[in-house]
Write an enzyme that holds these catalytic residues in place. Structure first.
Site, PDB file in Angstrom:
ATOM      1  N   GLY A 149      22.861  48.028 -36.465  1.00 13.97           N
ATOM      2  CA  GLY A 149      24.052  48.766 -36.887  1.00 13.97           C
ATOM      3  C   GLY A 149      23.821  49.642 -38.106  1.00 13.97           C
ATOM      4  O   GLY A 149      22.694  49.768 -38.609  1.00 13.97           O
ATOM      5  N   TYR A 202      41.159  43.512 -37.558  1.00 14.40           N
ATOM      6  CA  TYR A 202      39.908  43.480 -38.320  1.00 14.40           C
ATOM      7  C   TYR A 202      40.157  42.902 -39.721  1.00 14.40           C
ATOM      8  O   TYR A 202      39.450  41.992 -40.179  1.00 14.40           O
ATOM      9  CB  TYR A 202      39.370  44.902 -38.409  1.00 14.40           C
ATOM     10  CG  TYR A 202      38.138  45.101 -39.251  1.00 14.40           C
ATOM     11  CD1 TYR A 202      36.899  44.640 -38.833  1.00 14.40           C
ATOM     12  CD2 TYR A 202      38.203  45.801 -40.464  1.00 14.40           C
ATOM     13  CE1 TYR A 202      35.759  44.858 -39.599  1.00 14.40           C
ATOM     14  CE2 TYR A 202      37.077  46.028 -41.230  1.00 14.40           C
ATOM     15  CZ  TYR A 202      35.856  45.551 -40.801  1.00 14.40           C
ATOM     16  OH  TYR A 202      34.735  45.769 -41.557  1.00 14.40           O
ATOM     17  N   ILE A 211      22.468  42.296 -30.330  1.00 13.16           N
ATOM     18  CA  ILE A 211      22.793  42.170 -28.909  1.00 13.16           C
ATOM     19  C   ILE A 211      22.354  43.435 -28.165  1.00 13.16           C
ATOM     20  O   ILE A 211      22.184  43.426 -26.953  1.00 13.16           O
ATOM     21  CB  ILE A 211      24.311  41.898 -28.732  1.00 13.16           C
ATOM     22  CG1 ILE A 211      24.588  41.268 -27.372  1.00 13.16           C
ATOM     23  CG2 ILE A 211      25.136  43.166 -28.957  1.00 13.16           C
ATOM     24  CD1 ILE A 211      25.965  40.662 -27.251  1.00 13.16           C
TER      25      ILE A 211
HETATM   26  N1  LIG Z   1      30.126  50.299 -42.256  1.00 16.53           N
HETATM   27  C1  LIG Z   1      31.168  50.123 -43.058  1.00 16.53           C
HETATM   28  O1  LIG Z   1      31.730  51.102 -43.573  1.00 16.53           O
HETATM   29  C2  LIG Z   1      31.670  48.725 -43.361  1.00 16.53           C
HETATM   30  C3  LIG Z   1      32.698  48.581 -44.310  1.00 16.53           C
HETATM   31  C4  LIG Z   1      33.169  47.311 -44.578  1.00 16.53           C
HETATM   32  C5  LIG Z   1      32.602  46.202 -43.966  1.00 16.53           C
HETATM   33  N2  LIG Z   1      31.597  46.368 -43.052  1.00 16.53           N
HETATM   34  C6  LIG Z   1      31.066  45.163 -42.405  1.00 16.53           C
HETATM   35  O2  LIG Z   1      29.649  45.130 -42.462  1.00 16.53           O
HETATM   36  C7  LIG Z   1      29.118  44.541 -41.271  1.00 16.53           C
HETATM   37  C8  LIG Z   1      28.148  45.505 -40.594  1.00 16.53           C
HETATM   38  O3  LIG Z   1      28.834  46.719 -40.351  1.00 16.53           O
HETATM   39  P1  LIG Z   1      28.136  47.989 -39.682  1.00 16.53           P
HETATM   40  O4  LIG Z   1      28.862  49.171 -40.196  1.00 16.53           O
HETATM   41  O5  LIG Z   1      26.684  47.897 -39.811  1.00 16.53           O
HETATM   42  O6  LIG Z   1      28.600  47.768 -38.182  1.00 16.53           O
HETATM   43  P2  LIG Z   1      27.964  48.428 -36.854  1.00 16.53           P
HETATM   44  O7  LIG Z   1      29.038  48.405 -35.821  1.00 16.53           O
HETATM   45  O8  LIG Z   1      27.289  49.699 -37.176  1.00 16.53           O
HETATM   46  O9  LIG Z   1      26.844  47.373 -36.484  1.00 16.53           O
HETATM   47  C9  LIG Z   1      27.135  46.093 -35.984  1.00 16.53           C
HETATM   48  C10 LIG Z   1      25.947  45.638 -35.155  1.00 16.53           C
HETATM   49  O10 LIG Z   1      26.269  44.368 -34.601  1.00 16.53           O
HETATM   50  C11 LIG Z   1      25.820  44.350 -33.267  1.00 16.53           C
HETATM   51  N3  LIG Z   1      26.589  43.382 -32.491  1.00 16.53           N
HETATM   52  C12 LIG Z   1      27.819  43.508 -31.966  1.00 16.53           C
HETATM   53  N4  LIG Z   1      28.151  42.390 -31.306  1.00 16.53           N
HETATM   54  C13 LIG Z   1      27.104  41.539 -31.438  1.00 16.53           C
HETATM   55  C14 LIG Z   1      26.847  40.228 -30.966  1.00 16.53           C
HETATM   56  N5  LIG Z   1      27.732  39.554 -30.224  1.00 16.53           N
HETATM   57  N6  LIG Z   1      25.669  39.662 -31.284  1.00 16.53           N
HETATM   58  C15 LIG Z   1      24.728  40.325 -32.024  1.00 16.53           C
HETATM   59  N7  LIG Z   1      24.915  41.579 -32.467  1.00 16.53           N
HETATM   60  C16 LIG Z   1      26.104  42.174 -32.179  1.00 16.53           C
HETATM   61  C17 LIG Z   1      26.027  45.774 -32.753  1.00 16.53           C
HETATM   62  O11 LIG Z   1      25.200  46.035 -31.622  1.00 16.53           O
HETATM   63  C18 LIG Z   1      25.634  46.594 -33.976  1.00 16.53           C
HETATM   64  O12 LIG Z   1      24.270  46.923 -33.952  1.00 16.53           O
HETATM   65  C19 LIG Z   1      30.336  44.169 -40.422  1.00 16.53           C
HETATM   66  O13 LIG Z   1      30.709  42.836 -40.702  1.00 16.53           O
HETATM   67  C20 LIG Z   1      31.403  45.095 -40.943  1.00 16.53           C
HETATM   68  O14 LIG Z   1      32.676  44.545 -40.736  1.00 16.53           O
HETATM   69  C21 LIG Z   1      31.121  47.607 -42.739  1.00 16.53           C
END
Ligand SMILES: NC(=O)c1ccc[n+]([C@@H]2O[C@H](COP(=O)([O-])OP(=O)(O)OC[C@H]3O[C@@H](n4cnc5c(N)ncnc54)[C@H](O)[C@@H]3O)[C@@H](O)[C@H]2O)c1
Length: 316
Positions: A12, A143, A36
């Site tokens: 991600g 969320y 995943i």
């Molecule tokens: N990006 C932001 O701006 C932001 C802000 C606040 C909080 N967050 C938190 O940080 C964390 C990471 O965010 P991100 O932006 O990298 O999200 P993203 O959606 O870019 O990445 C999430 C990753 O998790 C993987 N995934 C989804 N379901 C899965 C499963 N069942 N098993 C294994 N992998 C799985 C996806 O394939 C993806 O690669 C999350 O908890 C998100 O809530 C992100």
């Protein structure tokens, strides 16, 4: 360091840069990337990669044992905008994944855990300006509800079972190396690509919707700083407020215009505007500054220049 580090959700927006940074610091073989999704080439080429579903307790346990893992970063989640479209799937993924790692920690199979929360824990009744660490939290998105609940469970597992779980409330994260995954702040990434490709952008938020944001390099530094701080320095066991830069779409457009004078922005707010309206515009992160010396390095102009230069490099 003897034990290894596992990143769950490594493909991600955050996981990719976190994995590459940790591999740099700890050695490629010591950081196991998992997702995943089909693994990304840069993650597979630089170290171990495992296909892993964060909802599968046994599969996580097998990887922990196989690699002798000590630290886990759980990055798999469904983000704000996507979870509004699939509320039960979002809730189930966000909670099941967290309980899996908390319970594996309780069984002694994980020594230290990072789980990210978000500014989405706040809601319309939260003070919008300089939002305090401890305040009213009535999130209105699935969320946000999952993140607020997750925070309470992290604090509970720390207090009841002594689990070393650490967390920050990330603001909207801005980066060019991996596209964002369906959040309400994604406009602040898309705008740069469109500015360079077509010279114009239609924003899904209103022009004056100020939100807390952060450049990815700062977010990764904050994450690793928190994880390497001695446990006795930490006073927050739910999740730390974390602030970088706050700006509105109009202010971001003005920063881009300084570099690309012909850039034009128009506004066509959608359901994400309704979500953004419930979130703070800037965050008080004095507790993170006091406990683990947090200080961001990127302001609006430095972030804008870095984004434009970085994207130019990928478009060439
Ligand atoms: N990006 C932001 O701006 C932001 C802000 C606040 C909080 N967050 C938190 O940080 C964390 C990471 O965010 P991100 O932006 O990298 O999200 P993203 O959606 O870019 O990445 C999430 C990753 O998790 C993987 N995934 C989804 N379901 C899965 C499963 N069942 N098993 C294994 N992998 C799985 C996806 O394939 C993806 O690669 C999350 O908890 C998100 O809530 C992100």
């Amino acid at each position: 360091m003897t034990g290894k580090t596992l990143i769950i959700g490594a493909c991600g927006q955050i996981g990719t840069e976190l994995t590459l940074t940790l591999r740099n610091e700890l050695g490629n073989e010591n950081v196991i990337a998992s997702d995943i999704r089909e693994g990304k080439d840069e993650l597979k080429a630089s170290g171990p990669f495992e296909h892993l579903d964060a909802r599968d307790y046994k599969a996580i346990e097998d990887i922990l044992i196989h690699y002798d893992v000590e630290e886990v970063y759980l990055m798999a989640a469904m983000l704000s905008a996507t979870a509004e479209e699939h509320p039960m799937r979002g809730w189930n993924l966000n909670m099941d994944a967290l309980f899996n790692v908390l319970n594996l920690a309780r069984e002694g199979k994980i020594k230290k855990l990072f789980w990210p929360s978000s500014i989405a824990v706040f809601g319309p009744s939260t003070p919008k300006e300089n939002t305090p660490q401890t305040t009213v939290m009535e999130p209105t998105t699935v969320y946000g509800i999952s993140k607020q609940t997750g925070e309470r469970w992290c604090a509970y597992y720390h207090k009841r079972y002594g689990i070393d779980v650490r967390s920050v409330r990330y603001p909207g994260l801005i980066s060019y190396k991996t596209p964002p995954g369906g959040g309400t702040t994604d406009y602040a990434v898309e705008i740069f690509y469109e500015a360079l490709k077509s010279g114009k952008y239609t924003c899904f938020l209103k022009e004056n919707e100020g939100l807390p944001m952060m450049f990815m390099e700062d977010a990764i530094r904050a994450t690793i700083n928190l994880m390497t701080t001695p446990a006795e320095n930490l006073s927050i066991h739910s999740s730390y407020n974390l602030a970088g830069i706050s700006f509105t779409p109009k202010e971001l457009a003005a920063a881009i215009k300084r570099e690309i004078p012909g850039f034009e922005i128009t506004y066509d707010p959608d359901f994400r505007q309704d979500i953004a309206e419930t979130w703070p515009s800037d965050i008080d992160d004095s507790q993170a500054r006091a406990d683990w010396n947090w200080k961001p390095e990127f302001n609006l102009q430095k972030m804008t220049d870095t984004m434009l230069n970085g994207i130019r490099g990928t478009l060439n």
